[in-house]
Scaffold this active site. Structure first.
Site, PDB file in Angstrom:
ATOM      1  N   ARG A   7      18.027  18.376 -28.363  1.00  0.00           N
ATOM      2  CA  ARG A   7      18.619  19.440 -27.550  1.00  0.00           C
ATOM      3  C   ARG A   7      19.385  18.853 -26.357  1.00  0.00           C
ATOM      4  O   ARG A   7      18.781  18.246 -25.469  1.00  0.00           O
ATOM      5  CB  ARG A   7      17.484  20.318 -27.013  1.00  0.00           C
ATOM      6  CG  ARG A   7      17.936  21.380 -26.061  1.00  0.00           C
ATOM      7  CD  ARG A   7      16.780  22.001 -25.314  1.00  0.00           C
ATOM      8  NE  ARG A   7      17.267  23.088 -24.508  1.00  0.00           N
ATOM      9  CZ  ARG A   7      16.592  23.646 -23.525  1.00  0.00           C
ATOM     10  NH1 ARG A   7      15.373  23.235 -23.237  1.00  0.00           N
ATOM     11  NH2 ARG A   7      17.128  24.629 -22.833  1.00  0.00           N
ATOM     12  N   HIS A  29      10.521  21.119 -13.932  1.00  0.00           N
ATOM     13  CA  HIS A  29      11.755  21.141 -14.719  1.00  0.00           C
ATOM     14  C   HIS A  29      12.215  19.708 -14.934  1.00  0.00           C
ATOM     15  O   HIS A  29      12.114  18.873 -14.028  1.00  0.00           O
ATOM     16  CB  HIS A  29      12.852  21.934 -14.000  1.00  0.00           C
ATOM     17  CG  HIS A  29      12.467  23.357 -13.780  1.00  0.00           C
ATOM     18  ND1 HIS A  29      12.484  24.291 -14.789  1.00  0.00           N
ATOM     19  CD2 HIS A  29      11.992  23.987 -12.683  1.00  0.00           C
ATOM     20  CE1 HIS A  29      12.054  25.448 -14.309  1.00  0.00           C
ATOM     21  NE2 HIS A  29      11.743  25.290 -13.037  1.00  0.00           N
ATOM     22  N   HIS A  37      14.043  32.006 -15.061  1.00  0.00           N
ATOM     23  CA  HIS A  37      15.107  32.685 -14.345  1.00  0.00           C
ATOM     24  C   HIS A  37      15.069  34.210 -14.456  1.00  0.00           C
ATOM     25  O   HIS A  37      15.810  34.887 -13.765  1.00  0.00           O
ATOM     26  CB  HIS A  37      16.460  32.154 -14.846  1.00  0.00           C
ATOM     27  CG  HIS A  37      16.504  30.651 -14.885  1.00  0.00           C
ATOM     28  ND1 HIS A  37      16.343  29.880 -13.753  1.00  0.00           N
ATOM     29  CD2 HIS A  37      16.626  29.772 -15.925  1.00  0.00           C
ATOM     30  CE1 HIS A  37      16.384  28.599 -14.090  1.00  0.00           C
ATOM     31  NE2 HIS A  37      16.557  28.505 -15.408  1.00  0.00           N
ATOM     32  N   PRO A  89      10.377  28.152 -24.022  1.00  0.00           N
ATOM     33  CA  PRO A  89      11.288  28.102 -25.165  1.00  0.00           C
ATOM     34  C   PRO A  89      12.247  26.909 -25.182  1.00  0.00           C
ATOM     35  O   PRO A  89      12.726  26.478 -24.150  1.00  0.00           O
ATOM     36  CB  PRO A  89      12.073  29.422 -25.054  1.00  0.00           C
ATOM     37  CG  PRO A  89      11.846  29.912 -23.678  1.00  0.00           C
ATOM     38  CD  PRO A  89      10.521  29.380 -23.249  1.00  0.00           C
ATOM     39  N   ASN A  90      12.458  26.433 -26.390  1.00  0.00           N
ATOM     40  CA  ASN A  90      13.419  25.366 -26.716  1.00  0.00           C
ATOM     41  C   ASN A  90      12.943  23.961 -26.350  1.00  0.00           C
ATOM     42  O   ASN A  90      13.622  22.984 -26.669  1.00  0.00           O
ATOM     43  CB  ASN A  90      14.799  25.630 -26.071  1.00  0.00           C
ATOM     44  CG  ASN A  90      15.434  26.899 -26.600  1.00  0.00           C
ATOM     45  OD1 ASN A  90      15.656  27.007 -27.796  1.00  0.00           O
ATOM     46  ND2 ASN A  90      15.696  27.873 -25.738  1.00  0.00           N
ATOM     47  N   GLU A  92       5.111  24.249 -11.045  1.00  0.00           N
ATOM     48  CA  GLU A  92       6.296  24.521 -11.879  1.00  0.00           C
ATOM     49  C   GLU A  92       7.079  23.219 -12.009  1.00  0.00           C
ATOM     50  O   GLU A  92       7.308  22.536 -11.006  1.00  0.00           O
ATOM     51  CB  GLU A  92       7.149  25.590 -11.175  1.00  0.00           C
ATOM     52  CG  GLU A  92       8.468  25.897 -11.871  1.00  0.00           C
ATOM     53  CD  GLU A  92       9.362  26.823 -11.031  1.00  0.00           C
ATOM     54  OE1 GLU A  92       8.909  27.341  -9.978  1.00  0.00           O
ATOM     55  OE2 GLU A  92      10.520  27.005 -11.437  1.00  0.00           O
ATOM     56  N   ALA A  96      13.800  28.722 -19.867  1.00  0.00           N
ATOM     57  CA  ALA A  96      14.700  29.807 -19.458  1.00  0.00           C
ATOM     58  C   ALA A  96      13.960  30.997 -18.859  1.00  0.00           C
ATOM     59  O   ALA A  96      14.532  31.741 -18.049  1.00  0.00           O
ATOM     60  CB  ALA A  96      15.545  30.255 -20.648  1.00  0.00           C
ATOM     61  N   ASP A 151       4.146  37.685 -13.054  1.00  0.00           N
ATOM     62  CA  ASP A 151       2.934  38.483 -12.829  1.00  0.00           C
ATOM     63  C   ASP A 151       1.697  37.781 -13.392  1.00  0.00           C
ATOM     64  O   ASP A 151       0.609  37.888 -12.819  1.00  0.00           O
ATOM     65  CB  ASP A 151       3.082  39.872 -13.447  1.00  0.00           C
ATOM     66  CG  ASP A 151       4.030  40.763 -12.654  1.00  0.00           C
ATOM     67  OD1 ASP A 151       4.425  40.384 -11.533  1.00  0.00           O
ATOM     68  OD2 ASP A 151       4.388  41.858 -13.160  1.00  0.00           O
ATOM     69  N   TYR A 210      18.848  16.687 -21.078  1.00  0.00           N
ATOM     70  CA  TYR A 210      17.383  16.580 -21.135  1.00  0.00           C
ATOM     71  C   TYR A 210      16.869  15.222 -21.617  1.00  0.00           C
ATOM     72  O   TYR A 210      15.658  15.014 -21.663  1.00  0.00           O
ATOM     73  CB  TYR A 210      16.829  17.697 -22.032  1.00  0.00           C
ATOM     74  CG  TYR A 210      17.147  19.076 -21.503  1.00  0.00           C
ATOM     75  CD1 TYR A 210      16.555  19.534 -20.324  1.00  0.00           C
ATOM     76  CD2 TYR A 210      18.051  19.921 -22.146  1.00  0.00           C
ATOM     77  CE1 TYR A 210      16.856  20.791 -19.810  1.00  0.00           C
ATOM     78  CE2 TYR A 210      18.354  21.175 -21.644  1.00  0.00           C
ATOM     79  CZ  TYR A 210      17.761  21.600 -20.483  1.00  0.00           C
ATOM     80  OH  TYR A 210      18.056  22.837 -19.965  1.00  0.00           O
ATOM     81  N   ASN A 259       6.336  24.304 -17.447  1.00  0.00           N
ATOM     82  CA  ASN A 259       7.796  24.347 -17.528  1.00  0.00           C
ATOM     83  C   ASN A 259       8.152  25.654 -18.227  1.00  0.00           C
ATOM     84  O   ASN A 259       8.077  25.745 -19.464  1.00  0.00           O
ATOM     85  CB  ASN A 259       8.357  23.157 -18.299  1.00  0.00           C
ATOM     86  CG  ASN A 259       9.879  23.126 -18.232  1.00  0.00           C
ATOM     87  OD1 ASN A 259      10.511  24.137 -17.908  1.00  0.00           O
ATOM     88  ND2 ASN A 259      10.474  21.987 -18.531  1.00  0.00           N
ATOM     89  N   ARG A 271      22.818  22.981 -11.422  1.00  0.00           N
ATOM     90  CA  ARG A 271      23.455  23.420 -12.669  1.00  0.00           C
ATOM     91  C   ARG A 271      24.091  24.808 -12.500  1.00  0.00           C
ATOM     92  O   ARG A 271      24.464  25.176 -11.394  1.00  0.00           O
ATOM     93  CB  ARG A 271      22.417  23.369 -13.798  1.00  0.00           C
ATOM     94  CG  ARG A 271      21.853  21.941 -14.002  1.00  0.00           C
ATOM     95  CD  ARG A 271      20.832  21.898 -15.109  1.00  0.00           C
ATOM     96  NE  ARG A 271      21.413  22.302 -16.388  1.00  0.00           N
ATOM     97  CZ  ARG A 271      20.685  22.660 -17.451  1.00  0.00           C
ATOM     98  NH1 ARG A 271      19.353  22.633 -17.384  1.00  0.00           N
ATOM     99  NH2 ARG A 271      21.269  23.013 -18.566  1.00  0.00           N
TER     100      ARG A 271
HETATM  101  C1  DQA Z   1      14.484  23.618 -17.765  1.00  0.00           C
HETATM  102  C2  DQA Z   1      15.637  24.222 -16.967  1.00  0.00           C
HETATM  103  C3  DQA Z   1      15.928  25.645 -17.420  1.00  0.00           C
HETATM  104  O1  DQA Z   1      17.022  26.185 -16.697  1.00  0.00           O
HETATM  105  C4  DQA Z   1      16.288  25.681 -18.895  1.00  0.00           C
HETATM  106  O2  DQA Z   1      16.445  27.006 -19.322  1.00  0.00           O
HETATM  107  C5  DQA Z   1      15.304  24.947 -19.746  1.00  0.00           C
HETATM  108  C6  DQA Z   1      14.733  23.695 -19.271  1.00  0.00           C
HETATM  109  C7  DQA Z   1      14.257  22.128 -17.429  1.00  0.00           C
HETATM  110  O3  DQA Z   1      13.175  21.634 -17.740  1.00  0.00           O
HETATM  111  O4  DQA Z   1      15.150  21.468 -16.873  1.00  0.00           O
HETATM  112  O5  DQA Z   1      15.044  25.341 -20.894  1.00  0.00           O
HETATM  113  O6  DQA Z   1      13.308  24.329 -17.445  1.00  0.00           O
END
Ligand code: DQA
Length: 141
Positions: free
Chosen positions: A16, A98, A78, A8-9, A96, A75, A85, A21, A72, A105
């Protein structure tokens, strides 16, 4: 074939929180991943969703097809045990990634519920995290 999956996002990269980012857009990220794949001789498909169910279904698709994944989880990292799963069913490496360094953070970002079922994690290198992950996953596959 490598799937690059984004939670998401992340479609809103560029607008954003650019201080966190960066100014590059999701399209820039997708192009970077496809170009990196081309250099590595791998077809890379980049997807993004804000929907947990859709992300889970893509992870099932990867598990069934033995497809390596760069993920990625945004959110969902977390708190999504559903995502964890789904990743636990993987049949190929999953890295994974980020963009930011969640460990540097807010407290709630310090825990990843998916890290324990990933092959490994790359965080904090901006969009370059994806390039590093694609190189890593190519060497593992
Ligand atoms: C993120 C880090 C996450 O904590 C955050 O919720 C994101 C982006 C990153 O790529 O730094 O949406 O995954």
């Amino acid at each position: 074939m490598i799937l690059v999956l984004n939670g998401p996002n992340l479609k809103r990269l560029g607008t954003r929180e650019p201080d966190v980012y960066g100014a590059e857009t999701f399209e820039d990220l997708a192009e970077l991943c496809v170009a990196t794949g081309r250099e590595l001789g791998e077809h890379v498909e980049v997807r993004q969703t804000d929907d947990e169910a859709e992300l889970v279904s893509w992870l099932h698709e990867a598990a069934d097809g033995r497809i390596p994944v760069v993920l990625n989880p945004a959110a969902f990292t977390h708190y999504s045990y559903a995502l964890r799963d789904a990743i636990a069913q993987r049949t190929a490496p999953l890295v994974e990634v980020h963009i930011s360094n969640p460990a540097a953070r807010e407290e709630f970002r310090h825990n990843s519920v998916v890290a324990g079922v990933a092959t490994g994690t790359i965080a904090g290198f901006g969009l370059r995290s994806y390039v590093l992950a694609l190189h890593a996953i190519t060497q593992l596959s």
